[in-house]
Design a protein around this motif. Sequence first.
Motif, PDB file in Angstrom:
ATOM      1  N   ASN A 174    -154.807  44.485  -9.313  1.00  0.00           N
ATOM      2  CA  ASN A 174    -156.156  45.009  -9.107  1.00  0.00           C
ATOM      3  C   ASN A 174    -157.117  44.116  -9.884  1.00  0.00           C
ATOM      4  OD1 ASN A 174    -155.450  47.327  -7.559  1.00  0.00           O
ATOM      5  ND2 ASN A 174    -154.811  48.363  -9.427  1.00  0.00           N
TER       6      ASN A 174
ATOM      7  N   THR B 162    -161.127  42.821 -10.597  1.00  0.00           N
ATOM      8  CA  THR B 162    -162.566  43.029 -10.465  1.00  0.00           C
ATOM      9  C   THR B 162    -163.252  41.681 -10.590  1.00  0.00           C
ATOM     10  OG1 THR B 162    -162.497  45.271 -11.357  1.00  0.00           O
ATOM     11  CG2 THR B 162    -164.603  44.123 -11.475  1.00  0.00           C
TER      12      THR B 162
ATOM     13  N   LEU C 297    -157.996  37.969  -1.991  1.00  0.00           N
ATOM     14  CA  LEU C 297    -157.496  38.809  -0.902  1.00  0.00           C
ATOM     15  C   LEU C 297    -156.387  38.100  -0.135  1.00  0.00           C
ATOM     16  CD1 LEU C 297    -160.919  40.174   0.381  1.00  0.00           C
ATOM     17  CD2 LEU C 297    -159.110  41.547  -0.689  1.00  0.00           C
TER      18      LEU C 297
ATOM     19  N   HIS D 188    -154.118  40.356  -3.490  1.00  0.00           N
ATOM     20  CA  HIS D 188    -154.669  41.191  -4.547  1.00  0.00           C
ATOM     21  C   HIS D 188    -155.619  42.232  -3.968  1.00  0.00           C
ATOM     22  CE1 HIS D 188    -152.869  38.625  -7.505  1.00  0.00           C
ATOM     23  NE2 HIS D 188    -153.591  37.571  -7.148  1.00  0.00           N
ATOM     24  N   ARG D 189    -155.809  43.309  -4.696  1.00  0.00           N
ATOM     25  CA  ARG D 189    -156.828  44.314  -4.371  1.00  0.00           C
ATOM     26  C   ARG D 189    -158.072  43.959  -5.178  1.00  0.00           C
ATOM     27  NH1 ARG D 189    -151.976  46.237  -4.870  1.00  0.00           N
ATOM     28  NH2 ARG D 189    -152.248  46.633  -7.090  1.00  0.00           N
ATOM     29  N   ILE D 190    -159.168  43.724  -4.479  1.00  0.00           N
ATOM     30  CA  ILE D 190    -160.370  43.171  -5.107  1.00  0.00           C
ATOM     31  C   ILE D 190    -161.498  44.203  -5.131  1.00  0.00           C
ATOM     32  CG2 ILE D 190    -162.106  41.347  -5.036  1.00  0.00           C
ATOM     33  CD1 ILE D 190    -159.366  40.218  -5.546  1.00  0.00           C
ATOM     34  N   THR D 191    -162.023  44.451  -6.341  1.00  0.00           N
ATOM     35  CA  THR D 191    -163.275  45.189  -6.492  1.00  0.00           C
ATOM     36  C   THR D 191    -164.388  44.171  -6.692  1.00  0.00           C
ATOM     37  OG1 THR D 191    -162.277  47.184  -7.433  1.00  0.00           O
ATOM     38  CG2 THR D 191    -164.600  46.789  -7.929  1.00  0.00           C
TER      39      THR D 191
ATOM     40  N   PRO E 126    -163.808  42.965   0.634  1.00  0.00           N
ATOM     41  CA  PRO E 126    -163.130  43.399  -0.587  1.00  0.00           C
ATOM     42  C   PRO E 126    -162.593  44.817  -0.447  1.00  0.00           C
ATOM     43  CG  PRO E 126    -165.506  43.360  -0.891  1.00  0.00           C
ATOM     44  CD  PRO E 126    -165.238  42.738   0.430  1.00  0.00           C
ATOM     45  N   THR E 127    -161.638  45.135  -1.300  1.00  0.00           N
ATOM     46  CA  THR E 127    -161.027  46.461  -1.268  1.00  0.00           C
ATOM     47  C   THR E 127    -162.038  47.534  -1.639  1.00  0.00           C
ATOM     48  OG1 THR E 127    -159.016  45.345  -2.045  1.00  0.00           O
ATOM     49  CG2 THR E 127    -159.015  47.763  -2.068  1.00  0.00           C
ATOM     50  N   ARG E 128    -162.896  47.209  -2.596  1.00  0.00           N
ATOM     51  CA  ARG E 128    -163.888  48.169  -3.092  1.00  0.00           C
ATOM     52  C   ARG E 128    -165.125  47.398  -3.497  1.00  0.00           C
ATOM     53  NH1 ARG E 128    -164.609  51.519  -8.327  1.00  0.00           N
ATOM     54  NH2 ARG E 128    -163.468  49.827  -9.348  1.00  0.00           N
TER      55      ARG E 128
END
Length: 204
Positions: A2, A4, A21, A25-28, A43-45
Amino acid sequence: MNLTVLGSTGRTGRLVVAEGLRRGHRITAFTRRPDALPAAPAPTRVVTGDGRDRAAVGAAVIGADAVIAVIGGTGRRGPHHTAAVAGVLAACMSENGVRRLAITSAYPIVAVRPRLAMALLRWLLADAYADVARMERIVSAADLDWTIVRLNRLTDGPPRGRPRISRDLLDRPSPITRADAAGVLLNTVEDGALGRTAINIAGS
């Protein structure tokens, strides 16, 4: 992981998001301009806010394994808020138990060669570089697993691969593409071997 990303809508930050991405990875994405984020890859968030807003930054870093901050602006005209953002970010990361940080800086603040070019840059960008130097002091004093990534002469275009990474001053401070810089930032948080140090980056 995760991750940021602060500065996610800048020219380098957008590449960090896209490459992160692509790597799974999970991207904020943290930004003041969410409308500037590309529709794909998304992006994820997304967290909207100013980097000096403690509540907004806290919301962006909560649950992160690492933070990549592309905030080392070096424009001649102010206002210059790099140090202020770094202070807020370090505090929010500590409060939320997030330890791994890679943050961009500017290689010319430590470079000595070429002498004339460095002297001219430091004169033209005195206020901006002073702000970046304060940012480095704030980050290096923080109780985090930080890496300061000093970039040299960013250019656009595709990655060239094999950027040079050194803890010492560069013997040949050649330009680096933003795509290669994005890769270095991601490699830095993925690996973790360069914690609590500043590294100087140049193109191959």
